[in-house]
Design a protein around this motif. Structure first.
Motif, mmCIF file in Angstrom:
data_model
loop_
_atom_site.group_PDB
_atom_site.id
_atom_site.type_symbol
_atom_site.label_atom_id
_atom_site.label_comp_id
_atom_site.label_asym_id
_atom_site.label_seq_id
_atom_site.Cartn_x
_atom_site.Cartn_y
_atom_site.Cartn_z
ATOM 1 N N THR A 158 0.808 -1.225 0.000
ATOM 2 C CA THR A 158 0.000 0.000 0.000
ATOM 3 C C THR A 158 0.837 1.268 0.000
ATOM 4 O O THR A 158 0.318 2.344 -0.302
ATOM 5 C CB THR A 158 -0.924 0.040 1.230
ATOM 6 O OG1 THR A 158 -0.123 0.115 2.417
ATOM 7 C CG2 THR A 158 -1.794 -1.210 1.278
ATOM 8 N N GLU A 160 2.151 2.562 2.745
ATOM 9 C CA GLU A 160 2.088 3.189 4.064
ATOM 10 C C GLU A 160 3.472 3.125 4.712
ATOM 11 O O GLU A 160 4.065 2.056 4.825
ATOM 12 C CB GLU A 160 1.053 2.475 4.933
ATOM 13 C CG GLU A 160 0.915 3.081 6.325
ATOM 14 C CD GLU A 160 -0.075 2.339 7.199
ATOM 15 O OE1 GLU A 160 -0.116 2.612 8.416
ATOM 16 O OE2 GLU A 160 -0.806 1.455 6.670
ATOM 17 N N GLU A 341 -6.263 -0.144 -2.350
ATOM 18 C CA GLU A 341 -4.907 0.245 -1.966
ATOM 19 C C GLU A 341 -3.881 -0.718 -2.549
ATOM 20 O O GLU A 341 -2.869 -0.306 -3.123
ATOM 21 C CB GLU A 341 -4.782 0.274 -0.445
ATOM 22 C CG GLU A 341 -5.140 1.601 0.195
ATOM 23 C CD GLU A 341 -4.728 1.662 1.643
ATOM 24 O OE1 GLU A 341 -4.095 2.656 2.044
ATOM 25 O OE2 GLU A 341 -5.044 0.715 2.382
#
Length: 512
Positions: A158, A160, A341
């Motif tokens: 994703t 992150e 995502e």
């Protein structure tokens, strides 16, 4: 002159190539593509055979001893790879980078295209759709910072990416809160990591000490984000954290051959935002999986600390409890949506299949209805979510106009782009198709012209298009045929017209 280890162990061209690649990935199981199989050799083969339950054989190694070998069909990788990774192993996937027909008798070129690890994987079979798959990096401070650590974690699927600093006594809480699948650490500090953890429910991967040098880590982050400093991210004052973040990003880039453009920002993580839950608490409260192991999963693995945020979340829950129709309709819409995502991560890293591209369109197409449901709800908690979401209509329109509804399994198969989307592509397709139609008719025309009923027109990747005539009819071959290849009982020819059409077809197909 002393021989290299590659020369000593590999006595055939193929095995020399294998050992040369293996030397670059000594700590990973190397799956070596050979035609339709992935093969492993030596100690790797013994490990693969034991874990996968497949037969251990041997391969000839010239005048050296035969080497252990274990392999499986390439299409079985989706079932075998998870077993290797869940055993805590790293797996380097080595593919053939050229077609065997184009290798001209030499060993086919090969290279590692991906290193899969417990914390870095884009394979759906290795990912839990309801949980992040974090890779974490821990950097232990020295000198006056000897009681502090830098801690960073990143989800390759994703993008992150977070970083923090904490006291060394908080390692356990950070690990329990983030729950990484893999942790990288300076190989000189592995003992310190083990000293501060009651249990290690993840894979520990040691890295060289220079990966955890501040200058290297800082430069790695600057080059990736293409910035002159980290002030814009609000993490420039975290020296220990920067080292951990740089190490994590470097490791991710190494495993993915630098293809991580979807990692676009790094954020400061506040360790005080969540309550740390130890594995026993998670198990007893059945937050992740029921004690009966019936497969039911939960999401309360990182409970909040702040009262305002807790109340905001409870307001949203209350709205769904009070409005059954809203709850039912939204659940139905979300149930038809994929993981956007992770799909976006696949697209950004060049791993998306044609099917993945279509899968992006479907949830985005349903998103307007989700936004309507959230906007109509009588609570600010859901209205705020609605305001933050975008239906991305331009992306939906572009996918719809550019891609066919029933895409091929692989992009290399062609036929993904819809007719009428690109005038240039339509023209190239027409040239290629008309050329193939011309070649298909050529066999009948030439057979009648030469009175050779067994005449055939064929194609292979080495010699291109050809006209094949058996030796029985050699005396009937016209003067305009140009000999191209001699076989055991036949000859292959070309004509100027066939050569010209071949060039048109292959040029068009190459551009397509």
């Amino acid at each position: 002159m002393a021989q290299s280890s590659t020369q000593q162990r590999g006595r055939t061209p193929l095995m020399r190539q294998y050992y040369k690649i293996k030397e670059r990935h000594p700590k990973a199981i190397l799956l070596f593509r050979m035609g339709d199989f992935y093969e492993s050799f030596d100690d790797d083969a013994k490990t693969v055979s034991r874990l996968l339950g497949i037969t251990l054989t041997e391969r000839n190694n010239g005048d050296a001893d035969d080497v252990p070998m274990a392999g499986f069909p390439h299409h079985a990788i989706d079932s075998h790879l998870p077993k290797l990774i869940r055993s805590g192993l790293r797996v380097a996937i080595c593919e053939q980078t050229e077609d065997a027909d184009e290798s001209s008798g030499k060993v086919v070129n090969r290279d590692v295209v991906e290193v899969v690890t417990p914390g870095v994987s884009f394979h759906d079979q290795l990912l839990n759709p309801k949980q992040s798959n974090f890779l974490a990096a821990i950097h232990f401070g020295t000198g006056r910072d000897k009681d502090r650590i830098g801690f960073s974690f990143i989800d390759a699927t994703t993008g992150e990416f977070s970083v923090t600093e904490a006291g060394i006594d908080q390692i356990q809480d950070l690990i329990q809160t983030v729950a990484p699948s893999e942790v990288i650490v300076d190989k000189r500090r592995t003992d310190r990591l083990q000293q501060h953890l009651r249990e290690i429910p993840f894979t520990v991967t040691e890295q060289e000490d220079w990966v955890f040098k501040y200058d290297f880590a800082y430069q790695t982050l600057l080059e990736h984000f293409e910035t002159h400093s980290l002030k814009g991210f609000g993490v420039d004052d975290m020296d220990l954290g920067v080292v951990a973040a740089g190490a994590a990003l470097y490791y991710l880039g190494e495993t993915q051959k630098g293809k991580v453009p979807h990692v676009r920002k790094i954020k400061r993580y506040s360790k005080d935002e969540h309550i740390a839950l130890d594995p026993e608490t998670k198990r007893n409260l059945e937050l992740v999986q029921s004690i009966q192991d019936d497969g039911h999963e939960g999401t309360l693995v990182r409970p909040l600390r702040e009262v305002d945020r807790i109340q905001h979340r409870l307001d949203a829950v209350e709205a769904f409890v009070d409005d059954r129709e809203l709850r039912t309709n939204l659940r139905e819409e979300l149930g038809r949506m994929g993981d956007l995502e992770r799909l976006a991560g696949k697209v950004a890293t060049g791993r998306a299949s044609p099917g993945d591209l279509i899968d992006i369109k479907h949830p985005l197409h349903r998103l307007p209805e989700v936004l309507t449901l959230l906007g109509d709800a009588d609570t600010d908690a859901l209205s705020i979510i609605e305001e933050k979401l975008s239906a991305c209509p331009d992306i939906v329109d572009q996918i719809q106009s550019a891609l066919v509804d029933d895409p091929p399994a692989k992009i290399s198969e062609g036929g993904l782009i819809r007719d009428g989307y690109s005038e240039e592509l339509d023209e190239l397709r027409t040239i290629a198709q008309e050329g193939k139609d011309w070649v298909a008719n050529l066999e009948t025309e030439e057979s009648e012209r030469t009175n050779i009923p067994s005449l055939k027109v064929g194609f292979n990747k080495v010699f291109g298009y050809y006209i094949e005539v058996t030796d029985t009819h050699a005396e009937k071959v016209p003067d305009d045929y140009i000999r191209k290849q001699t076989l055991v009982d036949s000859e292959r020819y070309v004509t100027p017209e066939l050569k010209e059409m071949e060039e048109k077809i292959l040029t068009a197909e190459e551009k397509i």
